[in-house]
Motif scaffolding. Structure first.
Motif, short mmCIF file in Angstrom:
data_model
loop_
_atom_site.label_atom_id
_atom_site.label_comp_id
_atom_site.label_asym_id
_atom_site.label_seq_id
_atom_site.Cartn_x
_atom_site.Cartn_y
_atom_site.Cartn_z
N SER A 34 0.70 -1.19 -0.06
CA SER A 34 -0.19 0.01 -0.14
C SER A 34 0.86 1.20 -0.02
N PRO A 35 1.95 1.47 0.77
CA PRO A 35 2.71 2.46 0.79
C PRO A 35 3.35 2.67 -0.83
N LEU A 36 3.87 1.44 -1.37
CA LEU A 36 4.33 1.78 -2.66
C LEU A 36 3.30 2.40 -3.71
N LEU A 37 1.94 1.93 -3.81
CA LEU A 37 1.14 2.38 -4.58
C LEU A 37 0.66 3.61 -4.26
N HIS A 38 0.29 4.01 -2.97
CA HIS A 38 -0.04 5.31 -2.79
C HIS A 38 0.77 6.45 -2.87
N ASN A 39 2.07 6.25 -2.51
CA ASN A 39 3.11 7.21 -2.83
C ASN A 39 3.29 7.47 -4.29
N TYR A 40 3.14 6.19 -5.23
CA TYR A 40 3.17 6.25 -6.61
C TYR A 40 2.19 7.32 -7.15
N ASN A 111 -14.56 16.97 12.54
CA ASN A 111 -15.31 17.04 13.69
C ASN A 111 -14.93 16.07 14.68
N GLY A 112 -13.96 15.48 14.60
CA GLY A 112 -13.55 14.15 15.51
C GLY A 112 -13.99 12.91 15.21
N ALA A 113 -15.06 12.77 14.18
CA ALA A 113 -15.83 11.47 14.09
C ALA A 113 -14.53 10.50 13.20
N ILE A 114 -14.83 9.26 13.48
CA ILE A 114 -13.83 8.41 12.53
C ILE A 114 -14.70 7.49 11.83
N ARG A 115 -14.75 7.87 10.53
CA ARG A 115 -15.80 7.21 9.45
C ARG A 115 -15.10 5.84 9.08
N GLY A 116 -15.62 4.65 9.13
CA GLY A 116 -15.25 3.33 8.41
C GLY A 116 -16.02 3.02 7.20
N LEU A 117 -14.82 2.70 6.26
CA LEU A 117 -15.35 1.88 5.02
C LEU A 117 -14.92 0.67 5.09
N SER A 118 -15.65 -0.04 4.21
CA SER A 118 -15.33 -1.34 3.43
C SER A 118 -15.25 -1.35 2.12
N THR A 119 -13.96 -1.45 1.48
CA THR A 119 -13.86 -1.27 0.10
C THR A 119 -13.34 -2.84 -0.30
N GLN A 262 -9.24 -1.60 -4.32
CA GLN A 262 -9.66 -1.18 -3.25
C GLN A 262 -9.21 -0.02 -2.62
N ALA A 263 -7.99 0.41 -3.06
CA ALA A 263 -7.20 1.66 -2.55
C ALA A 263 -7.75 2.88 -3.10
N ARG A 264 -8.52 2.93 -4.20
CA ARG A 264 -8.97 3.98 -4.61
C ARG A 264 -9.67 5.17 -3.83
N LEU A 265 -10.87 4.49 -3.41
CA LEU A 265 -11.71 5.33 -2.47
C LEU A 265 -10.95 5.94 -1.28
N GLY A 266 -10.19 5.31 -0.72
CA GLY A 266 -9.36 6.09 0.37
C GLY A 266 -8.60 7.10 0.08
N PHE A 267 -7.84 6.96 -1.11
CA PHE A 267 -7.21 7.78 -1.75
C PHE A 267 -7.87 9.16 -1.94
N ARG A 268 -9.09 8.89 -2.48
CA ARG A 268 -9.82 9.98 -2.99
C ARG A 268 -10.26 10.69 -1.86
N GLU A 269 -10.52 10.07 -0.58
CA GLU A 269 -11.05 10.81 0.77
C GLU A 269 -9.74 11.44 1.22
N GLN A 273 -8.23 13.24 -4.84
CA GLN A 273 -7.88 13.28 -6.33
C GLN A 273 -8.38 11.72 -6.49
N ASP A 274 -9.25 11.47 -7.43
CA ASP A 274 -9.68 10.05 -7.74
C ASP A 274 -8.52 9.49 -8.77
N PRO A 275 -7.87 8.46 -7.98
CA PRO A 275 -6.75 8.18 -8.88
C PRO A 275 -7.07 7.01 -9.95
N GLU A 276 -6.13 6.72 -10.66
CA GLU A 276 -6.33 5.57 -12.13
C GLU A 276 -5.52 4.48 -11.58
N VAL A 277 -6.26 3.25 -11.77
CA VAL A 277 -5.58 2.08 -11.90
C VAL A 277 -5.15 1.65 -13.33
N ASP A 278 -3.89 1.79 -13.47
CA ASP A 278 -3.51 1.76 -14.97
C ASP A 278 -2.50 0.74 -15.03
#
Length: 289
Positions: A34-40, A111-119, A262-269, A273-278
Motif C-alpha cells: 500500500s505505501p508503494l502504490l499510494h506514494n506512486y 469534527n473528530g468522527a472516525i468514518r469506517g469504510l469497507s472497500t 480497493q485503494a482508490r476510495l481511501g486515496f480520494r478521501e 484526487q480520484d486515482p487511476e488504476v492503470d
C-alpha cells in the motif's frame, strides 16, 4: 504523463509542512505494498502528502488510531488482523461496512468522527472483472475474517450463492449469522465439496510470505474444470494455492488487483484526487513482488 515511467515520477513527490498524511495499520505490515502504490499516486498527481506503513500490535490498535488522528493524519488503511477492531472503533460506518462487519479504510473527520469504510469487497469484484472473470454461480470463501466478510457481502449483493469455511468453525458460523443466506462448510470437508463451486477465494493470510503457513497448498483434485481460483494474498504474487490451480489448468486471479482497486476510495478521501488504476501502476507495484 502516460509515457513516463514510475521511476521518473516518484522523485517529483512533494512533501512540506502542510502535507496530507495517511498510512496502513497492520501486524505485521512489512508485506504491504500500500505505501508503494499510494506514494506512486501522490507523485503522479503532484500532491503534497505521504503514506506510511504503521506496524501496530492488536493490543495497541485503538491507542494508535487515536494517536494518528491527534497527529493530524487524514486516515488510514487497515489490514490483518485489525479489520474487525476498526469496525468496532469507527463512530460512523458506510452501508457496506455495516453489512460486512469489517472496516479496511478509516477517514478522520474534522469534527473528530472516525468514518469506517469497507472497500475490500468492491475492490475484489473490480479485480475479478478486470481479469476478465465476472463472478457468478456459487462461491466458496476460505476464511471468516474481515476480508471474508467484505468479499462475501459484495458477492451476495451481486447474486452469488456464497459459502464459507474456516479453521475455527465458530467464526464461520458467526459470519453466517451476520450475513443471512451464507452457508458454512466444515474445514475438513471443503476440498471434497469443491466440485459444487464456480469460484474459490482464499481470504486468509495462508500462503502469505511471513504468514502462519506460507506453504499453504490444499488439494484441488475435486475442482470442476470451470472453477476460478482467486487469492487475496499478493506476496508472493503466485501463492502456492494459485500455483496448484495453474498446474491443474484452472483460471486464476492474483491478489494484486484487489489491492489496487480497493485503494482508490481511501486515496480520494484523504488526498482529494480520484486515482487511476492503470498499467503503469500495476507494473510498478508488481515489480516489487
Amino acid at each position: 504523463m502516460s509515457d513516463m515511467t514510475p521511476q521518473a515520477l516518484l522523485p517529483r513527490q512533494i512533501i512540506t509542512g502542510k502535507a496530507r498524511l495517511a498510512g496502513v495499520l497492520g501486524w505485521p505490515v512489512s508485506h504491504s505494498r500500500s505505501p508503494l502504490l499510494h506514494n506512486y499516486w501522490l507523485a503522479r498527481y503532484g500532491i503534497d502528502g505521504a503514506y506510511v506503513p504503521l506496524p501496530v500490535a492488536p493490543a495497541q490498535f485503538a491507542e494508535a488510531v487515536h494517536g494518528l488522528q491527534a497527529a493530524g493524519f487524514r486516515g488510514a488503511n487497515v489490514t490483518i488482523p485489525h479489520k474487525e477492531a476498526a469496525y468496532a472503533l469507527a463512530t460512523e460506518l458506510d452501508h457496506t461496512a455495516q453489512r460486512a462487519g469489517a472496516v479496511n479504510t478509516l477517514i478522520f473527520e474534522a469534527n473528530g468522527a472516525i468514518r469506517g469504510l469497507s472497500t475490500d469487497g468492491d475492490g475484489f469484484v473490480a479485480s475479478m472483472e478486470s481479469a476478465g472473470h465476472k463472478p457468478q454461480g456459487k462461491a466458496l470463501l476460505l476464511g471468516a475474517g474481515g476480508a471474508a466478510r467484505s468479499v462475501a457481502a459484495a458477492l451476495q449483493d451481486r447474486g452469488l450463492h456464497v459459502a464459507v469455511t474456516n479453521r475455527t468453525d465458530a467464526r464461520a458460523h458467526a459470519l453466517a449469522e451476520a450475513l443471512p443466506g451464507l452457508d458454512v462448510v466444515p474445514w475438513a470437508m471443503w476440498e471434497q465439496q469443491l466440485g459444487a463451486y464456480s469460484l474459490l477465494v482464499n481470504t486468509t493470510s495462508l500462503g502469505m510470505e511471513g504468514g502462519p503457513d506460507p506453504m499453504f497448498r490444499p488439494s484441488l483434485h475435486h475442482a470442476a474444470p470451470h472453477l476460478v481460483v482467486a487469492d487475496i494474498v499478493y506476496v508472493p504474487r503466485i501463492t502456492p494455492l494459485l500455483a496448484e490451480a495453474e498446474q491443474k489448468g484452472l483460471k486464476t486471479v492474483e491478489g494484486l488487483g484487489m489491492l489496487l482497486h480497493q485503494a482508490r476510495l481511501g486515496f480520494r478521501e484523504w488526498f482529494g484526487q480520484d486515482p487511476e488504476v492503470d498499467a503503469g501502476l500495476e507494473a510498478y507495484v508488481r515489480a516489487s513482488l
